[in-house]
Design an enzyme around this catalytic site. Structure first.
Site, short mmCIF file in Angstrom:
data_model
loop_
_atom_site.label_atom_id
_atom_site.label_comp_id
_atom_site.label_asym_id
_atom_site.label_seq_id
_atom_site.Cartn_x
_atom_site.Cartn_y
_atom_site.Cartn_z
N GLY A 16 52.37 27.04 39.44
CA GLY A 16 51.47 26.59 40.49
C GLY A 16 50.44 27.64 40.87
O GLY A 16 49.25 27.35 40.98
N THR A 43 59.65 30.73 37.51
CA THR A 43 60.95 30.11 37.19
C THR A 43 60.86 29.22 35.97
O THR A 43 61.71 29.28 35.08
CB THR A 43 61.44 29.30 38.40
OG1 THR A 43 61.72 30.20 39.48
CG2 THR A 43 62.72 28.54 38.06
N CYS A 44 59.85 28.39 35.90
CA CYS A 44 59.77 27.40 34.81
C CYS A 44 59.77 28.06 33.44
O CYS A 44 60.57 27.73 32.58
CB CYS A 44 58.53 26.53 34.98
SG CYS A 44 58.34 25.33 33.64
N CYS A 49 62.82 25.76 33.24
CA CYS A 49 62.56 24.62 32.36
C CYS A 49 62.51 24.97 30.88
O CYS A 49 63.18 24.34 30.06
CB CYS A 49 61.24 23.95 32.74
SG CYS A 49 60.94 23.77 34.50
N TYR A 100 50.10 33.07 29.75
CA TYR A 100 49.77 33.00 31.18
C TYR A 100 48.85 34.15 31.59
O TYR A 100 47.89 33.96 32.35
CB TYR A 100 51.05 33.01 32.01
CG TYR A 100 51.60 31.63 32.29
CD1 TYR A 100 51.68 31.14 33.58
CD2 TYR A 100 52.03 30.81 31.26
CE1 TYR A 100 52.18 29.87 33.84
CE2 TYR A 100 52.53 29.55 31.50
CZ TYR A 100 52.60 29.08 32.79
OH TYR A 100 53.08 27.82 33.03
N ALA A 116 53.63 41.73 46.67
CA ALA A 116 52.61 41.71 47.70
C ALA A 116 53.18 41.08 48.96
O ALA A 116 53.94 40.11 48.90
CB ALA A 116 51.38 40.92 47.24
N TYR A 179 71.77 18.80 39.18
CA TYR A 179 71.26 18.69 37.82
C TYR A 179 71.32 20.01 37.06
O TYR A 179 71.56 20.04 35.85
CB TYR A 179 69.84 18.11 37.81
CG TYR A 179 68.76 19.03 38.33
CD1 TYR A 179 68.07 19.86 37.47
CD2 TYR A 179 68.40 19.04 39.68
CE1 TYR A 179 67.07 20.69 37.93
CE2 TYR A 179 67.40 19.85 40.15
CZ TYR A 179 66.74 20.69 39.28
OH TYR A 179 65.75 21.52 39.74
N ILE A 180 71.18 21.14 37.76
CA ILE A 180 71.25 22.43 37.07
C ILE A 180 72.66 22.67 36.55
O ILE A 180 72.86 23.06 35.39
CB ILE A 180 70.80 23.58 38.00
CG1 ILE A 180 69.32 23.42 38.35
CG2 ILE A 180 71.04 24.93 37.34
CD1 ILE A 180 68.81 24.43 39.36
N GLY A 263 72.81 25.88 44.76
CA GLY A 263 71.68 25.85 45.67
C GLY A 263 70.66 26.93 45.38
O GLY A 263 70.93 27.89 44.65
N THR A 312 58.07 21.70 38.52
CA THR A 312 56.91 22.44 38.05
C THR A 312 55.63 21.62 38.06
O THR A 312 54.60 22.09 38.57
CB THR A 312 57.18 22.99 36.64
OG1 THR A 312 58.28 23.90 36.70
CG2 THR A 312 55.96 23.71 36.09
N ALA A 342 62.99 13.99 34.76
CA ALA A 342 63.99 13.99 33.69
C ALA A 342 65.08 14.99 34.04
O ALA A 342 64.80 16.09 34.53
CB ALA A 342 63.36 14.35 32.36
N HIS A 436 60.51 -3.13 18.24
CA HIS A 436 61.85 -3.28 17.69
C HIS A 436 61.97 -2.59 16.34
O HIS A 436 61.03 -2.64 15.54
CB HIS A 436 62.15 -4.78 17.53
CG HIS A 436 63.53 -5.06 17.02
ND1 HIS A 436 64.65 -4.95 17.80
CD2 HIS A 436 63.95 -5.43 15.78
CE1 HIS A 436 65.71 -5.25 17.08
NE2 HIS A 436 65.31 -5.55 15.86
#
Length: 453
Positions: A16, A43-44, A49, A100, A116, A179-180, A263, A312, A342, A436
């Protein structure tokens, strides 16, 4: 000449913060700086992720080898080499962090490698004591996993630590049913580790659709995970080369590692936020309005540090909305409604909209649901089942929720999410011709409701 060193100072180099910084600099011609105390990507990319999904991929090959033999291939399964995989994983994360950094550099953003803190509404102080001023400050410091208040918990690991293991353990205890925790249980199980999982509640994946999470827990158990509901750790300590655990179900066992997924907390400690007037909630998250602005007009916050939706892509959208609002004169509130998600459990889950329980509490609904053995796995003799589910408003006919438990459910929900976000009705789904043979064709071929509420 501006009275400030920068138009924007971003604290936090995750997805972000980096997106907001480079777009403000590259598209809005703002003078921007960014400080990151750890690794770029946040984190991602570094601790979430990306490495997690690569581990999910790695853990799935054991079943693929088994399926390949059923399909006529002569395959020598061999053994999993954690050292080789981990080396490749580390190289990939280094590469992505470099991407990045280059994105910021190529956009003209000044980078400061270090922590900072905020001194006043327009001033930040770097770790070396140097102060920089900015017209606007954006806090994007994310969150971190935390240990529970259990005797001996300091001897356990959190999700960040999993990516740093120097060798694959023989046994692990996963604590937590979110989920983690469930994703890591599936990963380690797929890699051949003996996995035990404890959770306090009666079912995994609290907050998700009851039927979907019931199927996932059933498949996890059938896949070899020793899942214990209603179970807590009473105490733990290092013992016999591992970690001894005494649990509320009466068990006393030694595991190579205990991994807590119980958590996360926002990274707001000792940043000076409250001293300058920024409001924090009872969890320490930054309180913001619909435009990500804090109680201090010059200070904004996005991403996990605000504890809105900890995803994310949501943080990235919040960053883009911030730039639109502050630097492009186009007030934009980030849209947190109907976000597809997901969960990379095994089996995988994709979801958007209301759960059946939420929808039924809101209004009369029709439930369209089917569960079956997918062709690819059934041919190989596997017993796993998949599930497709639509929740439909009786009054408006809109699809209020879509839940998929299946291989590649994340890919499916991304596409189905477009329709649900657009307000598609059940009849809109019905008008689409089936592809199909696929699993997803069931989403457009369920003609009669399974039940009504």
């Amino acid at each position: 000449m501006s009275e400030f060193d920068y138009d924007l100072f971003v604290i936090g180099g995750g997805s972000g913060g980096v997106r907001a910084a480079r777009v403000a600099a590259g598209e809005a011609d703002a003078k921007v700086a960014l400080a990151e105390s750890s690794r770029y990507g946040g984190t991602c990319v570094i601790r979430g992720c990306v490495p997690k999904k690569l581990m999910v991929f790695a853990s799935g090959y054991k079943c693929m080898f088994e399926d390949a033999r059923a399909y006529g291939w002569e395959v020598d399964e061999g053994a999993f080499d954690w050292t080789k995989f981990h080396g490749r994983l580390s190289d990939e994360l280094d590469r992505l962090e470099g991407v990045y950094k280059r994105l910021l550099d190529n956009s003209g953003v000044d980078r400061f490698d270090g922590r900072a803190t905020i001194v006043d509404p327009h001033t930040v102080q770097l770790g070396n004591g140097v102060k920089k001023t900015a017209k606007h400050i954006l806090v994007a410091t994310g969150g971190r996993p935390i240990l529970p208040p259990i005797k001996g918990a300091e001897h356990g690991l959190v999700s960040d630590d999993v990516f740093l293991l120097d060798k694959l353990p023989n046994s692990v205890l996963i604590v937590g049913g979110g989920y983690i925790g469930c994703e890591f249980a599936g990963i380690f199980n797929g890699l051949g580790v003996e996995v035990t999982q404890y959770l306090r509640g009666a079912q995994i994946l609290n907050g998700f659709d009851e039927e979907a999470r019931g199927l996932i827990s059933e498949e996890m158990r059938q896949g070899g995970i020793d899942l214990h509901t209603g179970t807590n750790i009473l105490e733990m300590e290092p013992r016999d080369g591992g970690t001894w655990v005494k649990s509320s179900n009466g068990d006393e066992r030694v595991f190579d590692h205990v991994i807590f997924a119980t958590g996360r907390a926002p990274n707001t400690e000792k940043m000076g936020l409250e001293d300058v007037g920024v409001e924090l909630d009872d969890k320490g998250a930054i309180v913001v309005d619909g435009y990500s602005q804090t109680a201090v007009p010059s200070i904004y916050a996005i991403g996990d540090v605000t504890d809105r939706l900890q995803l994310t892509p949501v943080a990235i959208r919040e960053g883009m909305a911030f730039v639109e609002t502050v630097f492009k004169g186009n007030p934009t509130s980030p849209d947190h409604d109907l976000v597809p998600t997901a969960i990379f459990t095994q089996p995988e889950m994709g979801t958007i909209g209301l759960t059946e329980e939420e929808a039924a509490a809101q209004e009369p609904i029709e439930v369209y649901c089917t569960s079956f053995k997918a062709m690819q796995q059934a041919f190989a003799g596997r017993t796993e089942r998949v599930m497709m589910k639509l929740l439909v408003s009786k009054e408006t006919r809109k699809v209020l929720g879509c839940h998929i438990v299946a291989p590649q459910a994340g890919e499916m929900i991304q596409i189905a999410g477009i329709a649900v976000k657009m307000g598609a009705t059940k009849e809109d789904f019905d008008r689409v011709c089936a592809v199909h043979p696929t699993m997803a064709e069931e989403l457009v071929t369920m003609r009669s409701p399974t039940r009504e509420t």
